[in-house]
Design an enzyme around this catalytic site. Sequence first.
Site, PDB file in Angstrom:
ATOM      1  N   HIS A 130       0.877  -1.175   0.000  1.00  0.00           N
ATOM      2  CA  HIS A 130       0.000   0.000   0.000  1.00  0.00           C
ATOM      3  C   HIS A 130       0.918   1.231   0.000  1.00  0.00           C
ATOM      4  CE1 HIS A 130      -2.911   2.882   1.674  1.00  0.00           C
ATOM      5  NE2 HIS A 130      -3.861   2.021   1.393  1.00  0.00           N
ATOM      6  N   ASP A 207       3.027  -4.731   8.037  1.00  0.00           N
ATOM      7  CA  ASP A 207       1.780  -3.971   7.941  1.00  0.00           C
ATOM      8  C   ASP A 207       0.643  -4.990   8.047  1.00  0.00           C
ATOM      9  OD1 ASP A 207      -0.585  -2.916   7.003  1.00  0.00           O
ATOM     10  OD2 ASP A 207       0.236  -2.166   5.122  1.00  0.00           O
ATOM     11  N   GLN A 210      -4.558  -5.591   6.889  1.00  0.00           N
ATOM     12  CA  GLN A 210      -5.525  -6.509   6.273  1.00  0.00           C
ATOM     13  C   GLN A 210      -5.541  -7.869   6.951  1.00  0.00           C
ATOM     14  OE1 GLN A 210      -7.725  -5.634   4.088  1.00  0.00           O
ATOM     15  NE2 GLN A 210      -6.896  -3.594   3.749  1.00  0.00           N
ATOM     16  N   LYS A 233     -10.369  -1.564  10.566  1.00  0.00           N
ATOM     17  CA  LYS A 233     -10.450  -2.719   9.675  1.00  0.00           C
ATOM     18  C   LYS A 233     -10.689  -3.999  10.473  1.00  0.00           C
ATOM     19  CE  LYS A 233      -7.315  -0.791   6.181  1.00  0.00           C
ATOM     20  NZ  LYS A 233      -8.188  -0.099   5.257  1.00  0.00           N
ATOM     21  N   CYS A 371      -4.740   2.393  -3.771  1.00  0.00           N
ATOM     22  CA  CYS A 371      -3.498   2.929  -3.180  1.00  0.00           C
ATOM     23  C   CYS A 371      -2.318   1.983  -3.374  1.00  0.00           C
ATOM     24  CB  CYS A 371      -3.671   3.248  -1.698  1.00  0.00           C
ATOM     25  SG  CYS A 371      -4.804   4.598  -1.404  1.00  0.00           S
TER      26      CYS A 371
END
Lengths: 414, 143
Positions: A130, A207, A210, A233, A371
Site C-alpha cells: 500500500h 503492515d 488486512q 479494519k 493505493c
Amino acid sequence: MSQILETQKLDIQKIREEFPILHQQVNGKPLVYFDNAATNQKPQRVIDALVHYYQHDNANINRGVHTLAERATAAYENTRKSVQKFINANEVEEVIFTKGTSESINLVASSWGRKFLNQGDEVLISAMEHHSNIVPWQMICEERGATLRVMPINQAGEIIVEALDDLITERTKMVAFNHASNSLGTINPIELIIKKAHAVGAKVLVDGAQATAHLPIDVKALNVDFYAFSAHKMYGPTGTGVLYGKRSLLEKMPPYQGGGEMIKEVSFSKTTYNDIPYKFEAGTPGIANVIALNEAINFINELGKANIAAHELNLLNYATNALNAIDGANIIGTAKDKVSVASFVVEGIHHFDLGMWMDAKGVAVRTGHHCTQPLMDFYGIEGTTRASFAVYNTVEEIDIFIDALNSIIKRFNK
Amino acid sequence: MSNSIDDIQKEVVEEFSMLDGDMEMTINYIMELGEQLPPMSDSSKTDDNIVKGCQSKVWLNADFKDNKIFFEADSNTAITKGLVSILVRILSGRSPKEIVDADLRFIDQMGLNRFIGTQRSNGLGAMMKQIKIYGLAYSTKIN
C-alpha cells in the site's frame, strides 16, 4: 489456510443482527456491503462503547485526579492490555496507540529511520505494498541517503521467495511488507521473511492492516520487530490504530512527535522524555475510539478467529468460482493463500462504470488502484474492482453481487 | 443557435426527471447519451487534451470558429462519457461570453452531484473547469 484446524460454524444471521448499518436500502435495494478491506462495519457493542464513554466517562486521561479521569484512563489502559493479549505481545508497554496503520508506519520510518538508517543502507519492501508502506520509506531513505529496494512478485501475486537471498544482504537494515495484501488478498510468508531478515541483522515491520480481522497474530512467535494495524479494519472505530514494537527497539528510538503526555519534565533548556508507550503518544489521543476498540477485540475473540477465517474462506472460494465462471472476468491475485479479497477486471468495462452500476444495484465495492499504483503497473492495469468479505457477509449476498455483475456485463454488450 | 444555455439545461433536467431518481435508469440513460456522442477524431485525442480525474479520463478539444467555441470530447469510461456528452450538448457552439457566464445548474437540479461528488473520482469537474478556461481564453482573444 493451514491455521484452520477445527472450526465451529457461526450463526451468521445472528451476527448480522449486531450490525445495524447492514439493515438498510441503498438506491432502493438491500445493501450488500463488500468494501470490508477499506473499512468494515461496527457491531452495536462498539457503537455502545463510544456512546457510553461520552455519556458517562469522558475525561482526559492519565494526569487527572478526579473520578472520571480515573475511569477513562482505566478503560483506555484496559484496551492496551486487550491488544497485548490479542497479538500476544510480551509486555503491555510494547503497545502504542496511533491514528492507524499509516501513522504507525510513519512513526517507525521517521523515528527508527532517523536514528538507525545511514548512507548506503537499504530498506526492502514488496511490490504489493500500500502507498502507506512505500512513501514513508521513500521519504526517510531520501533523507538518510539510503536505498529503497523491492521484493518482486509473480503473476499470481506472491512474493518470489527465491529472489530474497539476493535482496536481503548485510546492507539491508529494514524489511517492511504486509501480512496480507489489500489489493490482491495474498497472505505473505511472513515467518520466512522475518527469519531471513534477522539472519542479516535487519529489522522487520509488518503492515497488518488486512490481517488482524482474519488471521491469528502472535508477535512473540513471529519474533517480528514492529507490527502495525488499524482498529477500523477489525470492527473498531476509525482514526485509531496500533503500533507494536519490541521494547528494546522502542526504548532506543527518539520520540516521533512532541507534546503533552510524552514528557517527564520540561524546561526551556531540556526536556526528558516519558517511558514507552507514552513517549510515542503525544497529545490527547482518540480516547473513545481506543476504549471502543476493546469491544471490537471482544467481538472477534468471542467468534473465534479460526471460525471467522473459515467462514470467510468459504465466501472467498464461492466468489472466486462464480467470478471464474463469468466470461471476460479475470481475477487479479490468485495466490494460494488469501484473505477474503476478490479483486477482478472485466474486459471492456472500466472499473469506474462497474462500481457506479454496482452501487445503483445496492452493492458496495471498491474500484481503482486501491493505493497500490506500482502493483497496478505490474499487472498493466489502471485498477480493479474489489469485493472483500467480512464475517457478516453471506453466500446469498455473493449471489446478488454475481447477478448484478452479469446484468451489467449484458448492458455493456448490448 | 436559437436555444439558450438555460433552455437546454431545462430540457436536460426534464428528461432526467422522467427517470424518477431511479439510479439504474439514470445510469442507463447517461450511458445512452454517451453512446450517441459523435466520435472524437483521433487527431484530437492527444495527451495534451486529457483532463485527468482519479478513476476516469476525459479528452476535451476546443475549436474556435466564427467567434464560437466548438467542443469535442470523449472518455475512457461509459458513464463519464455520457456526462461529458451533456456538457457538450449544452456548451458547444456557444460564444466565449456565454460559456464564461454559464451557470451550470443542471448538475444540482438533476441530482447529478452524486456523479461528480468527489472531484477525484472522475474527470467531469475538471472538464467543467477546463471549458470555462477555454471560454475565458477565447474571450480575451476576441477583445
